[in-house]
Design a protein around this motif. Structure first.
Motif, short mmCIF file in Angstrom:
data_model
loop_
_atom_site.label_atom_id
_atom_site.label_comp_id
_atom_site.label_asym_id
_atom_site.label_seq_id
_atom_site.Cartn_x
_atom_site.Cartn_y
_atom_site.Cartn_z
N THR A 17 16.05 -2.17 -6.74
CA THR A 17 15.62 -2.08 -8.14
C THR A 17 15.19 -0.67 -8.51
O THR A 17 15.26 -0.29 -9.67
N ILE A 39 15.48 -8.53 -7.47
CA ILE A 39 14.19 -8.62 -6.79
C ILE A 39 14.38 -8.06 -5.39
O ILE A 39 15.35 -8.39 -4.72
N ASP A 40 13.46 -7.20 -4.96
CA ASP A 40 13.54 -6.65 -3.61
C ASP A 40 12.14 -6.43 -3.06
O ASP A 40 11.15 -6.58 -3.79
N SER A 43 9.47 -4.41 -5.06
CA SER A 43 8.99 -4.81 -6.38
C SER A 43 8.43 -6.22 -6.47
O SER A 43 7.75 -6.55 -7.42
N HIS A 44 8.70 -7.08 -5.51
CA HIS A 44 8.30 -8.48 -5.60
C HIS A 44 6.89 -8.69 -5.06
O HIS A 44 6.54 -8.17 -4.00
N TRP A 47 5.97 -9.46 -1.32
CA TRP A 47 5.93 -8.39 -0.33
C TRP A 47 4.88 -7.33 -0.64
O TRP A 47 4.35 -6.72 0.26
N GLY A 50 1.01 -8.08 -4.97
CA GLY A 50 0.85 -8.44 -6.38
C GLY A 50 -0.57 -8.33 -6.88
O GLY A 50 -1.36 -7.51 -6.42
#
Length: 76
Positions: A17, A39-40, A43-44, A47, A50
């Motif tokens: 991304t 999604i990778d 960025s997710h 992983w 968040g």
């Protein structure tokens, strides 16, 4: 033994991304295709961690002792 039972395994380019790319072997697409990820790992939240809060403060034993610390099983 049957022939041609395995799928075609070839080199593709994966685009993350953030725009970075890498080459890997895959059965997806055709030789030389580019797989663009939505999604990778960069960025997710699964992983990256968040915006989740850390709920466990001190562990289960500390929470148990906080709730039931005044109780005693000793005979008086």
């Amino acid at each position: 033994m049957k022939s041609d039972t395995h799928p075609d395994y070839h080199m593709i380019t994966v685009q993350m991304t953030d725009g970075t790319t890498f080459e890997t072997r895959s059965t997806w697409g055709k030789e030389g295709d580019t797989l663009q990820l939505d999604i990778d790992p960069s960025s997710h939240p699964a992983w990256t961690g968040g915006n989740q809060r850390l709920l466990d403060q001190g562990g289960q034993v500390a929470r148990f002792n906080k709730r039931f610390g005044g109780l005693s099983l000793k005979k008086s």
